[in-house]
Enzyme design. Structure first.
Site, short mmCIF file in Angstrom:
data_model
loop_
_atom_site.label_atom_id
_atom_site.label_comp_id
_atom_site.label_asym_id
_atom_site.label_seq_id
_atom_site.Cartn_x
_atom_site.Cartn_y
_atom_site.Cartn_z
N LYS A 28 19.41 47.15 -52.49
CA LYS A 28 20.64 47.70 -53.06
C LYS A 28 21.03 48.99 -52.37
O LYS A 28 22.18 49.17 -51.96
CB LYS A 28 20.40 47.94 -54.56
N ARG A 98 19.74 52.92 -61.16
CA ARG A 98 19.53 51.51 -60.86
C ARG A 98 18.29 51.34 -60.01
O ARG A 98 18.05 52.11 -59.10
CB ARG A 98 20.73 50.96 -60.07
N GLY A 107 17.30 40.61 -62.31
CA GLY A 107 16.98 40.82 -63.72
C GLY A 107 15.61 41.40 -63.98
O GLY A 107 15.21 41.58 -65.12
N MET A 109 14.41 44.43 -63.10
CA MET A 109 14.36 45.84 -63.45
C MET A 109 15.72 46.30 -63.94
O MET A 109 16.74 45.92 -63.39
CB MET A 109 13.91 46.63 -62.25
N ARG A 354 24.77 41.75 -51.35
CA ARG A 354 23.50 41.25 -50.79
C ARG A 354 23.73 39.83 -50.32
O ARG A 354 24.70 39.18 -50.74
CB ARG A 354 22.40 41.29 -51.84
N HIS A 470 21.50 34.88 -66.28
CA HIS A 470 20.10 34.93 -65.85
C HIS A 470 19.58 33.53 -65.55
O HIS A 470 18.99 33.26 -64.50
CB HIS A 470 19.25 35.58 -66.95
N SER A 779 -8.73 16.90 -35.13
CA SER A 779 -7.74 17.12 -36.16
C SER A 779 -8.37 18.08 -37.16
O SER A 779 -9.45 17.81 -37.69
CB SER A 779 -7.39 15.79 -36.84
N CYS A 846 -4.35 18.22 -40.24
CA CYS A 846 -4.01 17.20 -41.22
C CYS A 846 -4.27 17.63 -42.65
O CYS A 846 -4.16 16.85 -43.57
CB CYS A 846 -4.72 15.90 -40.90
N TYR A 866 0.35 18.99 -32.74
CA TYR A 866 1.13 18.42 -33.85
C TYR A 866 0.62 18.92 -35.19
O TYR A 866 -0.50 19.43 -35.30
CB TYR A 866 1.10 16.89 -33.81
P1 ADP Z 1 21.00 44.35 -61.31
O1 ADP Z 1 20.06 44.63 -60.22
O2 ADP Z 1 20.37 43.81 -62.54
O3 ADP Z 1 22.19 43.59 -60.85
P2 ADP Z 1 22.57 46.74 -61.10
O4 ADP Z 1 21.92 48.01 -60.77
O5 ADP Z 1 23.29 46.06 -60.01
O6 ADP Z 1 21.52 45.78 -61.79
O7 ADP Z 1 23.55 47.04 -62.28
C1 ADP Z 1 24.13 46.04 -63.03
C2 ADP Z 1 25.58 46.26 -63.17
O8 ADP Z 1 25.84 47.54 -63.70
C3 ADP Z 1 26.36 46.23 -61.90
O9 ADP Z 1 26.69 44.96 -61.52
C4 ADP Z 1 27.59 47.00 -62.26
O10 ADP Z 1 28.51 46.14 -62.85
C5 ADP Z 1 27.07 47.99 -63.23
N1 ADP Z 1 26.92 49.29 -62.58
C6 ADP Z 1 25.85 49.80 -61.95
N2 ADP Z 1 26.10 51.00 -61.45
C7 ADP Z 1 27.39 51.29 -61.77
C8 ADP Z 1 28.24 52.38 -61.53
N3 ADP Z 1 27.84 53.45 -60.85
N4 ADP Z 1 29.50 52.30 -61.99
C9 ADP Z 1 29.90 51.23 -62.68
N5 ADP Z 1 29.16 50.19 -62.94
C10 ADP Z 1 27.90 50.18 -62.49
MG MG Z 2 23.32 44.06 -59.47
#
Ligand code: ADP
Ligand code: MG
Ligand code: MG
Length: 887
Positions: A28, A98, A107, A109, A354, A470, A779, A846, A866
């Site tokens: 990220k 984040r 999902g 963290m 990503r 999720h 083999s 094998c 092989y």
């Molecule tokens: P995950 O890894 O679970 O996707 P993120 O860190 O991407 O978690 O955060 C999830 C969501 O939170 C993002 O998709 C975004 O919509 C929102 N978010 C995160 N940071 C910001 C920010 N600085 N401003 C607005 N929304 C945010």
């Molecule tokens: Mg995200």
């Protein structure tokens, strides 16, 4: 001192190479910096490197002293860029905290939004935004998230309070709540938190920030993160980065929104923007399934027959801007992107990009399409498809003409079809799956706690959640078919039942889900074979062009040989002759042979087996049409064929005319304490040469017969198992050569054939130079070589292997992925010594490892000729061999 805190956005330099290294700043963080550096609108922020996480965890929760000042300085960059102050009561800067590991862990963290709000700053926010409702909505979201993620309080308490508040007002949606409603809820949230904590909810923004940073670091070591890493072979020692970023707000009214988008369809690979969004919403609302998200594009909305407007229709300007970004990012990363964005009062902000997760089908299509578009070359396309994911494409799908008793239709969240018994929780799914049952996991919505159950299930059905929920994301990643958002499904946890419309089903009833169209069907549905032409065929063709090693198959039945050839096998690497002995009408002749008192008795029984065994080989040679076939002579301990139980002994006594008592006595004489190291492999051929003689005769007679009837002469490669010494092979090779001569003389045909051995004992590997003088091929039987080198029995390893992997003793299960450091050395050494004494010795593998991409990479490096894998793994092996050759 190396940098561990990196700023991005605004006038941040973005010039540090470490900042764009995912192992340092996480996926990220690296991509946020990358997007900012190419001029895309990214809210400013900073990333704390993964090293700090590892250090923190190692030192039991202590931060480096300078880290505090580094972070303060970075925070100042953010304040300057947005012109607000962190904790400023008049115009507060709010941030998100984040997590972000090098390899994305969806999902795993949790993110905290709106951090920096307290009883004072919320008023400032209300004033500067001119929107009280927005300010208090943001505050209640913050308390809710912070309480859950950082303080570890039960989120149910807060959800319940919100539900009650809505019910009291007669509201259905969060959006109906007014500023006053949110204010009251905030007060209640705070008192819930205080009650649970025994102290007030933290008001100091600095304390909030450090608490959140700690929580992200700590989350690396949670059970659910560990499980995810284990299932996905992600090392435990990478750590997570932390991103602190200025908030932008999608919940500032009807010109604001938030969404998730893919630059191509992640299910089908179709080149069409694809995504979901929500007006006046923040962050997780889209994926959490609280409100049903709307389609991003008009075409999708219309195709789905939905009436809530698409973003394309409702916010054409922001959408146009977004579409431009999609194209730019795809070209920049030359891959399909998974993008998170927010629109604040009409202005677009990017929060994440990503390389998007995709189904195998989509991965194939995108790879082939992108070559056509000139975005990538063939080699890149080959390397882009995960060989293991091909497995999803090689299995049967539902027969479109078979009758379907459709119960309901949800969203087609992850393609493929699955049938199985309904289970209502992850633990039950795992339990039943371990018993060997196929199960479909049915949940309201899945969460990271369900991962083990999703893994155990053949398919997943959820009542709530969209295409980016999720369940959908994880199922696609795992290759499990999934139907999400089947809103007619309701689950009663007490009764363990499921109601769909007016139909009631019980846990244990069989259903089928079709992840391609979202159907949920009662009972099991007939299936059809997969399509191997099209994109699959194209990519395989490219792979074949670029690989060096040949790919063979492990097969012994005509059906398996046919299938393997369809999948592209170029020969048989291992034909296990003992499997042919278990046939119902043969086993009694086999038992008769084993239990005979002497050679005469054994020969009488072997005479019955000879024509049967010959028939098997005729079928195999015909199917393989001139391709090389390695046939292994009898290998397992004889006692595996012995009768079990009274009825089997009675039956055998009847057919052989030998008394039950005598049979039992003979059987107990054959008992071994450690059969794996007992009377088996070539030791059988040495002590009972007539057995190998019969098998060799069957092979050569079949080969001569097929050579006469079909145009293509078979190429038998007779393989002697479990050799430890040169003398063993010398004796048995003489036997095979003699039989070959006799058969050729009798039939008037002469064929080319090879005699070789398996290398599956450490002594054989060490003595490979000598042994090669008698062997035309080696083999590597890496299953047994692993057992004998590690001194671990594969059948008993289950008791401790998981713990061994968890504790980092083995990086992976050594029976799945070759122990390159240890067993691999023996393979390298044997290959080298074998080649030295016989320059043209043929080398192959094998064991099960022949279908494992990491082990295949090792085989390439070692220069094997092989690899051989079970039929369904043949395409995986072809692709992995090409990748190994290219990398
Ligand atoms: P995950 O890894 O679970 O996707 P993120 O860190 O991407 O978690 O955060 C999830 C969501 O939170 C993002 O998709 C975004 O919509 C929102 N978010 C995160 N940071 C910001 C920010 N600085 N401003 C607005 N929304 C945010
Ligand atoms: Mg995200
Ligand atoms: Mg073996």
């Amino acid at each position: 001192m190396i940098d561990t805190v990196f700023t991005f956005g605004g006038d941040a330099p973005h010039s540090n190479a470490r900042q764009k290294d995912k192992t340092v700043t996480g996926g990220k963080g690296a991509n946020l910096a990358e997007m900012a550096s190419i001029g895309l609108p990214v809210p400013p922020g900073f990333t704390i490197a993964t090293e700090e996480c590892l250090k923190y965890l190692r030192e039991g929760g202590d931060f480096r002293t300078d880290l505090v000042s580094d972070i303060e300085e970075a925070l100042r960059h953010v304040e300057r860029t947005v012109g607000k102050g962190f904790g400023d009561a008049n115009d507060p800067l709010l941030v998100s905290v984040r997590s972000g590991a090098a390899i994305s862990m969806p999902g795993m963290m949790d993110t905290v939004l709106n951090l920096g709000l307290n009883d004072e700053t919320v008023k400032g926010l209300a004033k500067v935004s001119g929107d009280e409702r927005f300010a208090w909505d943001s505050y209640r979201r913050f308390i809710q998230m912070y309480a859950d993620v950082v303080l570890g309080l039960d989120h149910g308490l807060f959800e319940e309070a919100l539900e009650i508040a809505k019910e009291d007002n007669g509201f259905y949606a969060d959006t109906e709540m007014s500023a006053e409603d949110w204010k009251r809820l905030v007060a209640e949230f705070k008192s819930i938190a205080e009650q649970e904590l025994g102290e007030p909810f933290p008001q100091d923004p600095q304390a909030q920030l450090w608490g959140a940073i700690r929580a992200v670091f700590d989350s690396w070591d949670t059970e659910r993160a560990k499980v995810y890493r284990r299932l996905n072979d992600i090392p435990h020692d990478m750590g997570t980065a932390v991103n602190v970023q200025a908030m932008v707000f999608g919940n500032m009214g009807d010109t604001s929104a938030t969404g998730v988008a893919f630059t191509r369809d992640p299910s089908t690979g179709e080149k069409a923007y694809y995504g979901e969004w929500l007006v006046n919403a923040q962050g997780e609302d889209v994926v959490a399934g609280i409100r049903t998200p709307q389609y991003l594009t008009k075409a999708r909305r219309e195709a789905a027959g939905a009436d809530k407007p698409s973003m394309e229709e409702a916010m054409p300007d922001a959408y146009g801007e977004l579409a431009r970004v999609f194209d730019l990012l795809e070209r920049h990363y030359t891959d399909m992107q998974d993008i998170e964005f927010t629109v604040q009062q009409g202005k677009l902000w990017l929060l994440q990009t990503r390389n998007g997760k995709r189904t195998a089908k989509a991965a194939l299509k995108m790879a082939v399409d992108m070559v056509g578009e000139g975005l990538i070359d063939e080699k890149t396309a080959i390397c882009r498809v995960d060989p293991m994911a091909l497995d999803q494409l090689l299995h049967p799908t539902l027969d479109p003409d078979a009758p379907r008793d459709v119960l309901t239709t949800g969203l087609p969240a992850s393609p493929g079809a699955a049938s199985g018994k309904i289970v209502l929780d992850a633990d039950t799914a795992e339990l039943w799956a371990n018993r060997g049952e196929k199960v479909v996991l049915v949940r309201i919505e899945t969460s990271p706690e369900d991962i083990h159950g999703m893994h155990a299930a053949t398919g997943i059905l959820t009542a709530r959640g969209g295409m980016t929920s999720h369940a959908a994301v994880v199922a696609r990643g795992m290759g499990r078919p999934c139907v999400s958002g089947a809103s007619q499904v309701s689950i009663s946890r007490e009764d363990r039942t499921l109601t769909i419309g007016d139909r009631e089903l019980k846990e244990g009833d069989v259903i089928t889900i079709d992840g391609g169209n979202g159907q949920v069907i009662a009972g099991e549905v007939a299936t059809i074979e997969p399509e191997l032409a099209g994109d699959f065929g194209t990519l395989m063709e490219w792979a074949d062009k670029h690989r060096r090693m040949a790919v063979r198959t492990n097969a012994e039945t005509e059906a398996d040989c046919k299938m393997a050839r369809q999948f592209g096998a170029e020969g048989i690497g291992l034909c296990r002759t003992e499997h042919m002995f278990f046939d119902a009408d043969r086993i009694s002749a086999v038992r008769q042979m084993i239990l005979a008192d002497d050679e005469t008795g054994r020969r009488a029984a072997l005479d019955k087996l000879l024509p049967e065994q010959r028939k098997d080989f005729v079928a195999i040679f015909e199917t393989m049409a001139g391709l090389p076939c390695t046939i292994r002579l009898l290998d397992p301990p004889l006692h595996e064929f012995l009768p079990h139980g009274d009825t089997e002994f009675e039956e055998l006594a009847e057919t052989t005319g030998v008394s039950i008592d005598k049979l039992r006595r003979r059987a107990s004489e054959l008992h071994e304490f450690n059969p794996m190291l007992g009377h088996r492999g070539c030791r059988l051929g040495i002590t009972y040469p007539e057995i190998y003689e019969m098998q060799a005769r069957a092979i050569f007679e079949a080969a001569c017969e097929v050579a006469k009837t079909s145009g293509e002469a078979p190429v038998p490669e007779v393989m002697i198992p479990l050799v430890a010494t040169r003398r063993e092979l010398e004796l048995l090779r003489a036997l095979v050569d003699r039989v070959a001569r006799e058969v050729f003389d009798a039939s008037g045909t002469t064929l080319t054939y090879l005699v070789g051995t398996m290398i599956e004992l450490p002594r054989a590997a060490l003595m490979a130079g000598e042994i090669a003088e008698e062997a035309e091929f080696f083999s590597f039987g890496t299953n047994d070589l692993t057992q004998t080198t590690l001194g671990v029995s594969r059948d008993d390893a289950g008791r401790f292997l998981t713990e061994y992997v968890d504790k980092g003793i083995f990086a992976r299960d050594p029976f799945v992925s070759l122990d390159v450091d240890g067993v691999g050395q023996l393979v390298e050494l044997a290959a080298e010594r074998g080649r030295k004494s016989r320059g043209d010795i043929k080398l192959g593998i094998c064991g099960e490892h022949g279908g494992d991409p990491a082990s295949i990479a090792f085989c390439e490096k070692t220069g094997l000729d092989y690899i051989s894998a079970s039929p369904y793994r043949v395409p995986i092996a072809r692709l992995a061999a090409a990748q190994a050759a290219l990398r």
